[in-house]
Scaffold this motif. Structure first.
Motif, short mmCIF file in Angstrom:
data_model
loop_
_atom_site.label_atom_id
_atom_site.label_comp_id
_atom_site.label_asym_id
_atom_site.label_seq_id
_atom_site.Cartn_x
_atom_site.Cartn_y
_atom_site.Cartn_z
N ARG A 1 0.99 -1.32 0.05
CA ARG A 1 -0.01 0.18 0.02
C ARG A 1 0.91 1.28 0.15
O ARG A 1 1.37 1.62 0.92
N MET A 2 1.07 1.90 -1.23
CA MET A 2 2.15 2.87 -1.38
C MET A 2 1.47 3.92 -2.07
O MET A 2 0.56 3.94 -2.92
N LEU A 3 2.52 5.10 -1.94
CA LEU A 3 1.93 6.45 -2.59
C LEU A 3 2.74 6.50 -3.85
O LEU A 3 3.95 6.83 -3.49
N VAL A 4 2.26 6.52 -4.96
CA VAL A 4 3.01 6.45 -6.23
C VAL A 4 3.09 7.81 -6.93
O VAL A 4 1.72 8.46 -7.19
N PRO A 5 3.98 8.61 -7.01
CA PRO A 5 3.84 9.85 -7.64
C PRO A 5 3.37 9.69 -9.15
O PRO A 5 3.22 8.69 -9.78
N TYR A 6 2.48 10.68 -9.34
CA TYR A 6 1.99 10.77 -10.80
C TYR A 6 2.88 10.70 -11.98
O TYR A 6 2.56 10.21 -13.00
N ASP A 7 4.45 11.06 -11.86
CA ASP A 7 5.12 10.98 -13.05
C ASP A 7 5.48 9.46 -13.10
O ASP A 7 6.48 9.36 -13.88
N ARG A 8 5.40 8.69 -12.12
CA ARG A 8 5.55 7.19 -12.24
C ARG A 8 4.33 6.35 -12.41
O ARG A 8 4.19 5.26 -11.84
N GLY A 9 3.49 6.88 -13.27
CA GLY A 9 2.41 5.93 -13.72
C GLY A 9 2.69 4.62 -14.13
O GLY A 9 1.63 3.68 -14.43
N ASP A 10 3.97 4.52 -14.95
CA ASP A 10 4.17 3.10 -15.40
C ASP A 10 4.25 2.10 -14.27
O ASP A 10 4.01 0.73 -14.72
N LEU A 11 4.57 2.57 -13.04
CA LEU A 11 4.58 1.33 -11.99
C LEU A 11 3.05 0.89 -11.83
O LEU A 11 2.93 -0.34 -11.52
N ILE A 12 2.08 1.90 -11.69
CA ILE A 12 0.68 1.46 -11.80
C ILE A 12 0.20 0.58 -13.00
O ILE A 12 -0.49 -0.55 -12.73
N SER A 13 0.81 0.98 -13.95
CA SER A 13 0.45 0.19 -15.02
C SER A 13 1.24 -1.36 -15.05
O SER A 13 0.55 -2.34 -15.41
N ARG A 14 2.19 -1.37 -14.60
CA ARG A 14 2.95 -2.74 -14.38
C ARG A 14 2.10 -3.56 -13.19
O ARG A 14 1.91 -4.89 -13.50
N ALA A 15 1.58 -2.77 -12.10
CA ALA A 15 0.78 -3.47 -11.27
C ALA A 15 -0.37 -4.26 -11.93
O ALA A 15 -0.94 -5.20 -11.23
N HIS A 16 -1.07 -3.27 -12.91
CA HIS A 16 -2.07 -3.99 -13.39
C HIS A 16 -1.92 -5.02 -14.34
O HIS A 16 -2.65 -5.91 -14.52
N THR A 17 -0.86 -5.15 -14.87
CA THR A 17 -0.31 -6.08 -15.99
C THR A 17 0.04 -7.29 -15.38
O THR A 17 -0.09 -8.38 -15.76
#
Length: 487
Positions: A432-448
């Motif tokens: 459960r982490m706060l991901v900066p908006y400029d690292r949206g690629d990490l959220i995309s990888r989490a979905h993938t």
């Protein structure tokens, strides 16, 4: 008038769009095209002009047109012997032959001279002469001596189960790697059986005198059989190098999947158990499906997702059979490694087969040979729509935890996917982490690559609550901040 023209144009356009939609709906899949190609070039029985006396030909080849089957019953019940000969019949028909007769000899062990014994060999000769067969297929692997002596008695071509399976593989191999693997297996089988009749392969091809050395330099030279063996060894060495080079690409793809830590599922099972049909049903792969033994040889890998969004790969492998030639196991080792590297095996068995337990045992024997015996497996009983309900219930009672499906109708597929989701390796880290908006690629990888439980957008970034793989967990620790759960 302009309105009529515009109306006509609109109707014509709509008709064209309907035609395009209809064409897209009837466009055949890859497997259907492969099946058309296979059926377009097939053997037609009764159109050969073979010599009646096989001793007149120097190099023998398979003549699978009108055949008589013969087997030796050494152990098990009479039903087991009948099932084995019935499987040989299906193999012969898959190779393109017409089966005329079938004989079984009860013995403690095969005869070392003629496989079935001298008396049965004479009886077999009479059956061959009466039926007009041109080939005898034995349900076992014969030694070179047994082949030669049995042919001398029956006076027609004799082949064994191994040669028959190799011939089917040669017909169905499509990829460059598959063709090379089959050719290598055929040469390994042929090497100890290379022979001729009379002096055909024993004649000498010239010694040093052939090069003009003269007196004192003449020698016996190299016999033709020695020359052919040398050429075969050279060809086998070249094929091994080619297969090694081609297997590098397969290993590279497996390494990439390991680095991304994507779980792998392999479909294994007896030939014609419905593995390709199951792959098509699970992933829509569109691979070739045919009611024949060893219809598909080349492995197919597709991506799929569980209901909770986890990504995994699923691979279809070559089918197995009882007494699978060891030459094929060695030649197809790089292909079978897809099973050995899997996290989970879907062991598909034909529920409508009269002896499904023997199929399960034969497949597990091959899996142990390729070091895949310890991998978790799910027994999938396929063809439930064609199986006898009483026999199916008895098989389910013996195989606790088995999943009953029908790849043709789709029954039980949802239950199978639920079991796959439960048995796949779980994701290691819940974050459960706060991901900066400029690292949206990490959220995309989490979905993938992972399992996203929730995403909440705030003024400082996105709060990601997910289960992720170790590699993504390291990246999140580097670029994101942990968020405490407020109760």
């Amino acid at each position: 008038m302009p309105n009529d023209s515009r109306t006509r144009f609109t109707r014509d356009s709509a008709r064209e769009w309907d035609d395009l939609e209809l064409i897209s709906q009837i466009t055949p899949e890859t497997g259907e095209l492969d099946l058309e190609d296979r059926q377009a070039l097939r053997r037609v029985a009764g159109l050969s002009t073979e010599l009646e006396d096989i001793t007149e030909v120097e190099y023998r080849r398979l003549r699978l047109e009108r055949v008589v089957l013969v087997g030796v019953w050494t152990q098990g019940t009479a039903a087991d012997a009948d099932n084995s000969l019935m499987e040989l019949k299906l193999l012969a028909e898959t190779a393109g032959s017409e089966v005329l007769e079938g004989l079984i000899q009860r013995r403690q062990k095969p005869d070392p001279a003629t496989y079935i014994g001298s008396g049965k060999a004479v009886e077999l000769r009479d059956v061959v002469a009466a039926s007009g067969a041109d080939t005898v297929i034995c349900d076992g692997e014969l030694t070179p001596g047994q082949l030669r002596q049995l042919e001398d008695v029956v006076k027609v071509k004799v082949i064994d189960r191994t040669a028959l399976i190799l011939d089917i593989f040669a017909q169905h191999a499509k990829s460059r790697e598959g063709k090379a693997q089959v050719e290598l297996a055929q040469l390994e089988y042929l090497m100890p059986r290379l022979r001729g009749w009379g002096g055909n392969l024993s004649r000498q091809v010239g010694g040093r005198a052939a090069g003009g050395v003269g007196i004192g330099g003449r020698g016996p030279g190299e016999t033709k059989i020695e020359l052919d063996r040398r050429r075969i060894r050279t060809r086998m060495g070249k094929l091994r190098r080619q297969i090694g080079e081609m297997s590098t690409a397969r290993e590279t793809m497996r390494t990439r999947r390991r680095e991304r830590e994507v779980p792998a599922v392999a479909i294994a099972g007896y030939t014609n158990a419905g593995k390709s049909s199951l792959l098509n049903r699970l992933t829509g792969a569109g691979v070739l499906v045919e009611d024949a033994l060893f219809a598909t040889l080349d492995p197919t890998v597709r991506r799929s997702r569980t209901a909770d969004g986890r990504l995994f790969t699923i691979a279809d492998t070559v089918g197995f059979v009882r007494h699978l030639p060891h030459q094929l196991i060695e030649a197809f080792r790089s292909t079978l490694e897809e099973v050995a590297d899997a996290d989970l095996i879907l062991h598909v068995v034909d529920g409508s087969h009269p002896d499904p337990e023997s199929q399960l045992a034969a497949v597990r024997e091959v899996l142990s040979d390729v070091d895949a015996g310890g991998i978790p497996e799910i027994v999938v009983i396929n063809k439930a729509d064609a199986a006898d309900p009483v026999a199916l219930a008895a098989l389910i009672a013996k195989k606790r935890g088995a999943v009953v499906v029908s790849a043709r109708t789709g029954a039980g597929i949802d239950e199978l996917m639920a079991v796959i989701e439960r048995e796949l390796p779980r994701l290691d880290h819940e974050v459960r982490m706060l991901v900066p908006y400029d690292r949206g690629d990490l959220i995309s990888r989490a979905h993938t690559e992972g399992e996203v439980l929730s995403v909440e957008h705030t003024g400082d970034g996105s709060i990601l609550h997910a289960r992720v793989l170790p590699s993504l967990f390291v990246e999140l620790e580097r670029h994101a901040k942990p968020v405490e759960i407020v109760s």
